[in-house]
Scaffold this motif. Sequence first.
Motif, PDB file in Angstrom:
ATOM      1  N   ALA A 107      29.536 -52.317  21.932  1.00  0.00           N
ATOM      2  CA  ALA A 107      30.163 -53.714  22.308  1.00  0.00           C
ATOM      3  C   ALA A 107      31.582 -53.608  21.858  1.00  0.00           C
ATOM      4  O   ALA A 107      32.011 -53.082  20.974  1.00  0.00           O
ATOM      5  N   GLN A 108      32.384 -54.280  22.770  1.00  0.00           N
ATOM      6  CA  GLN A 108      33.596 -54.321  23.027  1.00  0.00           C
ATOM      7  C   GLN A 108      34.336 -55.552  22.658  1.00  0.00           C
ATOM      8  O   GLN A 108      35.423 -56.080  22.318  1.00  0.00           O
ATOM      9  N   ARG A 109      33.516 -56.842  22.495  1.00  0.00           N
ATOM     10  CA  ARG A 109      33.917 -58.083  22.192  1.00  0.00           C
ATOM     11  C   ARG A 109      32.502 -59.065  21.735  1.00  0.00           C
ATOM     12  O   ARG A 109      31.425 -58.649  22.114  1.00  0.00           O
ATOM     13  N   ILE A 110      33.155 -59.731  20.894  1.00  0.00           N
ATOM     14  CA  ILE A 110      31.881 -60.773  20.602  1.00  0.00           C
ATOM     15  C   ILE A 110      32.252 -62.021  20.542  1.00  0.00           C
ATOM     16  O   ILE A 110      33.420 -62.501  20.072  1.00  0.00           O
ATOM     17  N   TYR A 111      31.441 -63.002  20.897  1.00  0.00           N
ATOM     18  CA  TYR A 111      31.651 -64.485  20.933  1.00  0.00           C
ATOM     19  C   TYR A 111      30.711 -65.102  19.584  1.00  0.00           C
ATOM     20  O   TYR A 111      29.622 -64.971  19.519  1.00  0.00           O
ATOM     21  N   LEU A 112      31.773 -65.459  18.938  1.00  0.00           N
ATOM     22  CA  LEU A 112      31.261 -66.023  17.751  1.00  0.00           C
ATOM     23  C   LEU A 112      30.675 -67.483  17.923  1.00  0.00           C
ATOM     24  O   LEU A 112      31.675 -68.466  18.296  1.00  0.00           O
ATOM     25  N   GLN A 113      29.564 -67.649  17.916  1.00  0.00           N
ATOM     26  CA  GLN A 113      29.122 -69.344  18.055  1.00  0.00           C
ATOM     27  C   GLN A 113      29.065 -70.108  16.674  1.00  0.00           C
ATOM     28  O   GLN A 113      28.700 -69.836  15.767  1.00  0.00           O
ATOM     29  N   ILE A 114      29.830 -71.083  17.081  1.00  0.00           N
ATOM     30  CA  ILE A 114      30.473 -71.855  15.896  1.00  0.00           C
ATOM     31  C   ILE A 114      29.750 -73.331  16.191  1.00  0.00           C
ATOM     32  O   ILE A 114      30.147 -73.860  16.963  1.00  0.00           O
ATOM     33  N   LEU A 115      28.982 -73.412  15.323  1.00  0.00           N
ATOM     34  CA  LEU A 115      27.970 -74.765  15.453  1.00  0.00           C
ATOM     35  C   LEU A 115      28.589 -76.039  14.732  1.00  0.00           C
ATOM     36  O   LEU A 115      28.243 -77.311  15.013  1.00  0.00           O
ATOM     37  N   ASP A 116      29.458 -75.855  13.598  1.00  0.00           N
ATOM     38  CA  ASP A 116      29.882 -76.868  12.964  1.00  0.00           C
ATOM     39  C   ASP A 116      31.438 -76.982  13.106  1.00  0.00           C
ATOM     40  O   ASP A 116      32.274 -76.220  12.780  1.00  0.00           O
ATOM     41  N   LEU A 117      31.834 -77.736  14.095  1.00  0.00           N
ATOM     42  CA  LEU A 117      33.061 -77.757  15.019  1.00  0.00           C
ATOM     43  C   LEU A 117      34.076 -78.614  14.058  1.00  0.00           C
ATOM     44  O   LEU A 117      35.405 -78.552  14.333  1.00  0.00           O
ATOM     45  N   ASP A 118      33.584 -79.050  12.844  1.00  0.00           N
ATOM     46  CA  ASP A 118      34.396 -79.866  11.921  1.00  0.00           C
ATOM     47  C   ASP A 118      35.013 -78.925  10.921  1.00  0.00           C
ATOM     48  O   ASP A 118      36.033 -79.428  10.276  1.00  0.00           O
ATOM     49  N   ASP A 119      34.386 -77.904  10.888  1.00  0.00           N
ATOM     50  CA  ASP A 119      34.915 -76.995   9.707  1.00  0.00           C
ATOM     51  C   ASP A 119      35.709 -75.722  10.051  1.00  0.00           C
ATOM     52  O   ASP A 119      35.470 -74.604  10.331  1.00  0.00           O
ATOM     53  N   LEU A 120      37.241 -76.458  10.063  1.00  0.00           N
ATOM     54  CA  LEU A 120      38.145 -75.511  10.678  1.00  0.00           C
ATOM     55  C   LEU A 120      38.574 -74.333   9.536  1.00  0.00           C
ATOM     56  O   LEU A 120      38.958 -73.192   9.946  1.00  0.00           O
ATOM     57  N   ASP A 121      37.981 -74.498   8.341  1.00  0.00           N
ATOM     58  CA  ASP A 121      38.355 -73.620   7.299  1.00  0.00           C
ATOM     59  C   ASP A 121      37.410 -72.421   7.764  1.00  0.00           C
ATOM     60  O   ASP A 121      38.011 -71.070   7.182  1.00  0.00           O
ATOM     61  N   HIS A 122      36.478 -72.569   8.345  1.00  0.00           N
ATOM     62  CA  HIS A 122      35.438 -71.455   8.742  1.00  0.00           C
ATOM     63  C   HIS A 122      36.425 -70.531   9.664  1.00  0.00           C
ATOM     64  O   HIS A 122      36.305 -69.359   9.390  1.00  0.00           O
ATOM     65  N   LEU A 123      37.029 -71.231  10.582  1.00  0.00           N
ATOM     66  CA  LEU A 123      37.849 -70.356  11.608  1.00  0.00           C
ATOM     67  C   LEU A 123      38.790 -69.493  10.826  1.00  0.00           C
ATOM     68  O   LEU A 123      39.077 -68.155  11.081  1.00  0.00           O
ATOM     69  N   ASP A 124      39.255 -70.097   9.678  1.00  0.00           N
ATOM     70  CA  ASP A 124      40.613 -69.375   9.319  1.00  0.00           C
ATOM     71  C   ASP A 124      40.078 -68.615   8.307  1.00  0.00           C
ATOM     72  O   ASP A 124      40.763 -67.375   8.275  1.00  0.00           O
ATOM     73  N   LEU A 125      38.914 -68.341   7.743  1.00  0.00           N
ATOM     74  CA  LEU A 125      38.374 -67.546   6.790  1.00  0.00           C
ATOM     75  C   LEU A 125      38.089 -66.395   7.761  1.00  0.00           C
ATOM     76  O   LEU A 125      38.335 -65.093   7.358  1.00  0.00           O
ATOM     77  N   ILE A 126      37.361 -66.629   8.813  1.00  0.00           N
ATOM     78  CA  ILE A 126      37.123 -65.416   9.913  1.00  0.00           C
ATOM     79  C   ILE A 126      38.319 -64.638  10.444  1.00  0.00           C
ATOM     80  O   ILE A 126      38.353 -63.344  10.459  1.00  0.00           O
ATOM     81  N   SER A 127      39.337 -65.585  10.663  1.00  0.00           N
ATOM     82  CA  SER A 127      40.602 -64.950  11.073  1.00  0.00           C
ATOM     83  C   SER A 127      41.193 -64.196  10.064  1.00  0.00           C
ATOM     84  O   SER A 127      41.764 -62.795  10.169  1.00  0.00           O
ATOM     85  N   THR A 128      41.477 -64.442   8.816  1.00  0.00           N
ATOM     86  CA  THR A 128      42.363 -63.941   7.738  1.00  0.00           C
ATOM     87  C   THR A 128      41.412 -62.802   6.936  1.00  0.00           C
ATOM     88  O   THR A 128      42.165 -61.781   6.753  1.00  0.00           O
ATOM     89  N   ARG A 129      40.119 -62.971   7.199  1.00  0.00           N
ATOM     90  CA  ARG A 129      39.241 -61.903   6.235  1.00  0.00           C
ATOM     91  C   ARG A 129      38.470 -61.193   7.276  1.00  0.00           C
ATOM     92  O   ARG A 129      37.855 -60.099   6.681  1.00  0.00           O
ATOM     93  N   VAL A 130      38.145 -61.362   8.382  1.00  0.00           N
ATOM     94  CA  VAL A 130      37.274 -60.499   9.347  1.00  0.00           C
ATOM     95  C   VAL A 130      38.135 -59.975  10.512  1.00  0.00           C
ATOM     96  O   VAL A 130      38.014 -58.700  10.322  1.00  0.00           O
ATOM     97  N   GLN A 131      38.629 -60.898  11.111  1.00  0.00           N
ATOM     98  CA  GLN A 131      39.364 -60.456  12.083  1.00  0.00           C
ATOM     99  C   GLN A 131      40.601 -59.513  11.824  1.00  0.00           C
ATOM    100  O   GLN A 131      40.889 -58.335  12.585  1.00  0.00           O
TER     101      GLN A 131
END
Length: 307
Positions: free
Chosen positions: A279-303
């Motif tokens: 796998a070279q790319r992963i599409y992260l299915q985000i189901l709670d679109l109001d939880d922008l802190d989730h995206l921030d956590l994935i960016s800063t701590r996973v990505q």
Amino acid sequence: MDLRIFTEPQQGATYDTLLTVAKATEDLGFDAFFRSDHYLRMGPVDGLPGPTDAWVTLAGLARETKRIRLGTLMTAGTFRLPGVLAIQVAQVDQMSGGRVELGLGAGWFEEEHTAYGIPFPKEKFARLEEQLAIVTGLWATETGQTFDYDGTYYQLTDSPALPKPAQAKIPVLIGGHGATRTPRLAAQYADEFNMPFGSIADSERQFGRVRAAAEQAGRKADDLVYSNALVACVGKDDAEVARRAAAIGREVDDLKADGLAGSPDEVVDKIGRYADIGAQRIYLQILDLDDLDHLDLISTRVQSQLP
């Protein structure tokens, strides 16, 4: 490893919500914003305020974002005539300055067709094959030349094959679990093969089939990008993971088994296991679109931990 944000707006989202998520996607350094192409909710949600159209949404986002790629997983072939789809996607590509990608599938959700009066033909996969030939053929036709197609389901005569996309070639994504026809179509038409919601073992098996089909078709297997779509549920601790799982109506254990769930380190480890099988790319299915802190956590701590 590219991380892309993948949304399911039929579950309940306005255009403004999608714009907010797309801008966060761009600001947080993710590679792309993708969305599904459905007109009816799935499961025990109200789906309010109602569906948004995939390509209308992407046209708007094309003008309101600057960097991220934009596309569909997957545009339903049953929703649009292939000539019309080629025009729509080319126009949105122009509007974005050349940042569009087209995921195209056969369509499968019969209830949304009956709900909105859309024909649901039996021969969906055969139609998809003709749609792929037409869309890619129209884009590849040189300006000043015409395109003709005489198929079982679609016929085009003296098409000027306009407009042209901004990109020399819009990437085409094909995906699915099918063992024979799906790899063959991917080998013939796809720039990327996507395995939706598949385990590591199933993904490895399907990637192998696509690679073999590509070589049989005279392509190098590495000409294609190989990707996964997986539900994401990441938390700083167990309590936050549980809270996010509950918000989307899922069980933590199921998410850990079938998706990318747990602490950032757990998720990084599992992404690494997908990378190990190609796998070279992963599409992260985000189901709670109001939880922008989730995206921030994935960016800063996973990505931030990924090569």
